[in-house]
Scaffold this motif. Structure first.
Motif, PDB file in Angstrom:
ATOM      1  N   LYS A 144       0.831  -1.201   0.000  1.00 47.40           N
ATOM      2  CA  LYS A 144       0.000   0.000   0.000  1.00 47.40           C
ATOM      3  C   LYS A 144       0.866   1.252   0.000  1.00 47.40           C
ATOM      4  O   LYS A 144       0.411   2.329   0.362  1.00 47.40           O
ATOM      5  CB  LYS A 144      -0.926  -0.019   1.207  1.00 47.40           C
ATOM      6  N   THR A 145       2.123   1.103  -0.426  1.00 45.06           N
ATOM      7  CA  THR A 145       3.040   2.236  -0.380  1.00 45.06           C
ATOM      8  C   THR A 145       2.611   3.361  -1.315  1.00 45.06           C
ATOM      9  O   THR A 145       2.907   4.523  -1.046  1.00 45.06           O
ATOM     10  CB  THR A 145       4.482   1.803  -0.693  1.00 45.06           C
ATOM     11  N   GLU A 146       1.917   3.063  -2.402  1.00 44.57           N
ATOM     12  CA  GLU A 146       1.430   4.131  -3.285  1.00 44.57           C
ATOM     13  C   GLU A 146       0.489   5.053  -2.518  1.00 44.57           C
ATOM     14  O   GLU A 146       0.574   6.277  -2.618  1.00 44.57           O
ATOM     15  CB  GLU A 146       0.706   3.545  -4.494  1.00 44.57           C
ATOM     16  N   TYR A 147      -0.394   4.470  -1.735  1.00 44.33           N
ATOM     17  CA  TYR A 147      -1.335   5.273  -0.961  1.00 44.33           C
ATOM     18  C   TYR A 147      -0.631   6.040   0.154  1.00 44.33           C
ATOM     19  O   TYR A 147      -0.973   7.183   0.444  1.00 44.33           O
ATOM     20  CB  TYR A 147      -2.436   4.383  -0.374  1.00 44.33           C
ATOM     21  N   ILE A 148       0.349   5.414   0.772  1.00 42.39           N
ATOM     22  CA  ILE A 148       1.116   6.085   1.823  1.00 42.39           C
ATOM     23  C   ILE A 148       1.905   7.242   1.228  1.00 42.39           C
ATOM     24  O   ILE A 148       1.962   8.330   1.799  1.00 42.39           O
ATOM     25  CB  ILE A 148       2.033   5.078   2.546  1.00 42.39           C
ATOM     26  N   TYR A 149       2.516   7.035   0.056  1.00 44.38           N
ATOM     27  CA  TYR A 149       3.254   8.106  -0.608  1.00 44.38           C
ATOM     28  C   TYR A 149       2.325   9.268  -0.956  1.00 44.38           C
ATOM     29  O   TYR A 149       2.651  10.427  -0.730  1.00 44.38           O
ATOM     30  CB  TYR A 149       3.942   7.572  -1.864  1.00 44.38           C
ATOM     31  N   ARG A 150       1.157   8.955  -1.507  1.00 41.24           N
ATOM     32  CA  ARG A 150       0.204  10.013  -1.851  1.00 41.24           C
ATOM     33  C   ARG A 150      -0.242  10.771  -0.606  1.00 41.24           C
ATOM     34  O   ARG A 150      -0.389  11.988  -0.629  1.00 41.24           O
ATOM     35  CB  ARG A 150      -1.006   9.435  -2.575  1.00 41.24           C
ATOM     36  N   MET A 151      -0.444  10.066   0.484  1.00 45.69           N
ATOM     37  CA  MET A 151      -0.841  10.710   1.716  1.00 45.69           C
ATOM     38  C   MET A 151       0.246  11.665   2.212  1.00 45.69           C
ATOM     39  O   MET A 151      -0.033  12.766   2.664  1.00 45.69           O
ATOM     40  CB  MET A 151      -1.116   9.668   2.803  1.00 45.69           C
TER      41      MET A 151
END
Length: 68
Positions: free
Chosen positions: A24-31
């Motif tokens: 879920k790193t894409e979502y963490i990066y976007r956050m």
């Protein structure tokens, strides 16, 4: 086949031991990079909150080797 761990709570250890991880790193990066966004990471009790915080720690410390 990758192992499923129920006792590893740090992102670096999970990756280091080659365990199964839902990325879920894409979502963490976007956050972390979206100044106007609002995000909620909901998890059941005792299911991944410490691991999410550990992933954020690795992201902000620049541990690129863990995200390959």
């Amino acid at each position: 086949m990758k192992k499923i761990s129920t006792s590893i709570y740090t992102f670096a250890d999970l990756i280091g031991y080659g365990c199964f991880y839902v990325d879920k790193t894409e979502y963490i990066y976007r956050m972390a990079t979206d100044p106007g966004g609002m995000f909620t990471f909901s998890r059941p009790r005792r299911f991944g909150k410490s691991l999410t915080v550990s992933t954020l720690d690795a992201l902000f410390r620049g541990r690129r080797d863990l995200f390959s």
